[in-house]
Design an enzyme around this catalytic site. Structure first.
Site, PDB file in Angstrom:
ATOM      1  N   SER A 198       0.839  -1.197   0.000  1.00 54.34           N
ATOM      2  CA  SER A 198       0.000   0.000   0.000  1.00 54.34           C
ATOM      3  C   SER A 198       0.879   1.254   0.000  1.00 54.34           C
ATOM      4  CB  SER A 198      -0.949  -0.046   1.205  1.00 54.34           C
ATOM      5  OG  SER A 198      -1.967   0.910   1.106  1.00 54.34           O
ATOM      6  N   GLU A 318      -9.239  -5.543  -4.162  1.00 52.03           N
ATOM      7  CA  GLU A 318      -8.674  -4.577  -3.223  1.00 52.03           C
ATOM      8  C   GLU A 318      -9.757  -3.742  -2.554  1.00 52.03           C
ATOM      9  OE1 GLU A 318      -5.422  -4.013  -2.517  1.00 52.03           O
ATOM     10  OE2 GLU A 318      -4.297  -4.992  -4.133  1.00 52.03           O
ATOM     11  N   HIS A 412      -7.759  -5.705   0.035  1.00 51.19           N
ATOM     12  CA  HIS A 412      -6.508  -5.013   0.336  1.00 51.19           C
ATOM     13  C   HIS A 412      -5.933  -5.523   1.659  1.00 51.19           C
ATOM     14  CE1 HIS A 412      -3.802  -1.595  -0.251  1.00 51.19           C
ATOM     15  NE2 HIS A 412      -3.971  -1.237   1.008  1.00 51.19           N
TER      16      HIS A 412
END
Length: 497
Positions: A198, A318, A412
């Site tokens: 990320s 995600e 995610h």
């Protein structure tokens, strides 16, 4: 190409001491792995050093205990309901700029090194998150280093009277510490892989484009983060909104005089309500003309860091980390979807392709799939295409195992527990449940170990056939050009796909 190093059986010294450039540190043996926590790589960024570039730590005399995680940068927990899914420990103190080392043995030599840069939207996270325990990497012959860096306005606020990208400068200082000290922990300073997820991956993409970072790492892993940076005038908006809320000028000098808790509260209020996919006020890396001379995506497309081996990828769903707990997958209307498509500039034909490939999907699910690809899969594929034939290898993966927890799917951050082979950790269980497939963690963790050691995670380099290693939903499998009909609908690919 050398083989992956075998696990090392350590000799358990009674006192585990290692000398660094700034003094000796004492670690501890845990599960046959030597662990050193909270080692300062830079001086505490408080007082006169606040909002400055990082400076070397003061040397110390005698032995410094490195037995507990060091202080974490000022931050607030994730807002509900994400706080239940993403634990974010806090450790009090001012020495935020610290790191941790897991090694098979300091007596070893020439081991590959993996430096982990955590995510958290440049607002959250730290190296003390339980999921980032480096035991499995050290068990398999890799020295794991995890890093803290300044967050939020401390690290990424944009001021006229302070250097930009201070959190990125912190990461650069940590990598410099690794170069100068990791041999004392059994690692090879010429065999460093920097890895992040990320915001950590976005940071690494910026470091790839930063001339000052050249030579500090040989390989890089970008998990669920693509090159992204803003011009200063755009990035400054969040800083200005925080200063306005506090009633002070948007300068480092003025904000340094504000009570730290009041500053943190204002930061939380200004950045609340957004997400990496839906937008909102946030902190971003800045094209500052100094550390980062140009946009990192443009730099990588033009051949920056072409000698660095890259492993890049994303998760199939995600968006579900933000959309599902908030109810957006079910709440978004068709009208809301149309407005979002206009905002993102999604061509109608592209939207039709995504809709046809997902019969029965809600408007929220369609928006999530489109936003995920726009922000992650499209730029990562563009970087891979630009690097075909480069000296450094390029490989792509996709993580697709769907979590049963709350219907999060392949969301995610879900892959982190698999990469660290840490599915039994409470924060991994929070996202993946108690029955996540260990064989998938074995495969993914082994691939990351192989990449750090040899540059080859176990599947072909990127070429015109577009090979992608899929980790789940079933057994790992190589797929060529997955969902290329969708990828071809985006502007950068229309002429070539």
């Amino acid at each position: 190409m050398s083989a992956v190093p075998p696990p090392i059986s350590p000799v358990h010294e009674e006192s585990l001491l290692v000398g660094t450039a700034h003094g000796q540190v004492r670690g501890t043996w845990e599960r046959d792995v030597a662990v050193f926590r909270g080692i300062p790589y830079a001086a505490a960024p408080v007082g006169a050093r606040r909002f400055r570039a990082p400076e070397p730590p003061e040397p110390w005399e005698g032995v410094r205990d490195a037995l507990a995680f060091g202080p974490t940068a000022p931050k607030r927990p994730y807002s509900p309901p994400l706080d239940r899914l993403l634990p974010d420990p806090e450790v009090d103190g001012d020495d935020w700029l610290n790191l941790n080392v897991w090694t098979p043995s300091p007596a070893a030599a020439g081991l590959p090194v993996l430096v982990w840069i955590h995510g958290g939207s440049l607002l959250h996270g730290s190296s003390s998150v339980p999921l980032y325990d480096g035991t499995a990497f050290a068990r398999d012959g890799v020295v794991l280093v995890s890093v803290n860096y300044r967050l939020g306005i401390e690290g990424f606020g944009v001021f006229p009277d302070a250097p930009a990208n201070r959190g990125l400068l912190d990461q650069l200082a940590a990598l410099t510490w690794v170069r100068d000290n990791i041999a004392a922990f059994g690692g090879d300073p010429d065999l460093v892989t920097v890895c992040g997820e990320s915001a950590g991956a976005i940071s690494i993409a910026a470091l790839l484009a930063a001339p000052r970072a050249a030579g500090l790492f040989r390989r890089a892993v970008l998990q669920s983060g693509a090159p992204n940076a803003l011009p200063p005038d755009t990035a400054r908006r969040t800083t200005e909104l925080i200063a306005k809320r506090l009633g002070v000028p948007a300068t480092a000098a003025a904000l340094a005089a504000v009570d730290p808790e009041a500053l943190l509260a204002a930061q939380t209020e200004v950045t609340a309500g957004g997400s990496p996919l839906t937008g909102g006020n946030s902190f971003q890396i800045v094209v500052d003309g100094d550390l980062l001379p140009r946009d990192p995506l443009a730099a990588l497309l033009d051949g920056a860091a072409s000698e660095v081996d890259l492993l890049m990828g994303s998760n199939s769903e995600e968006y579900r980390l933000w959309f599902v707990p908030s109810g957006l997958t079910e709440r978004l209307s068709r009208t809301g979807l149309r407005l979002a498509l206009l905002k993102f500039g999604v061509p109608r034909a592209t939207a039709r392709t995504y809709r046809a490939n997902r019969p029965g999907a809600t408007p929220g699910e369609l928006l999530g799939a489109l936003a995920t690809d726009l922000l992650l899969r499209v730029p990562l594929n563009r970087v891979a295409d630009a690097r075909v034939g480069a000296p450094g290898s390029t490989r792509l993966y996709e993580f697709g195992w769907p979590s049963p927890v709350l219907g999060l799917g392949a969301c995610h951050a879900l892959e982190i527990g698999f990469v660290f082979d840490a599915l039994d950790r409470p924060d991994a269980v929070a996202l993946a449940g108690r029955d996540a497939p260990q064989e998938l963690a074995d495969a993914m963790h082994t691939a990351w170990v192989r990449f750090a050691a040899t540059g080859d995670p176990g599947w072909p380099v990127w070429d015109a056939s577009r090979p992608v290693m899929g980790f789940g939903p079933g057994a790992p499998a190589l797929v060529h050009a997955p969902r290329d009909d969708e990828l071809g609908g985006w502007a950068p690919y229309r002429k070539t796909h």
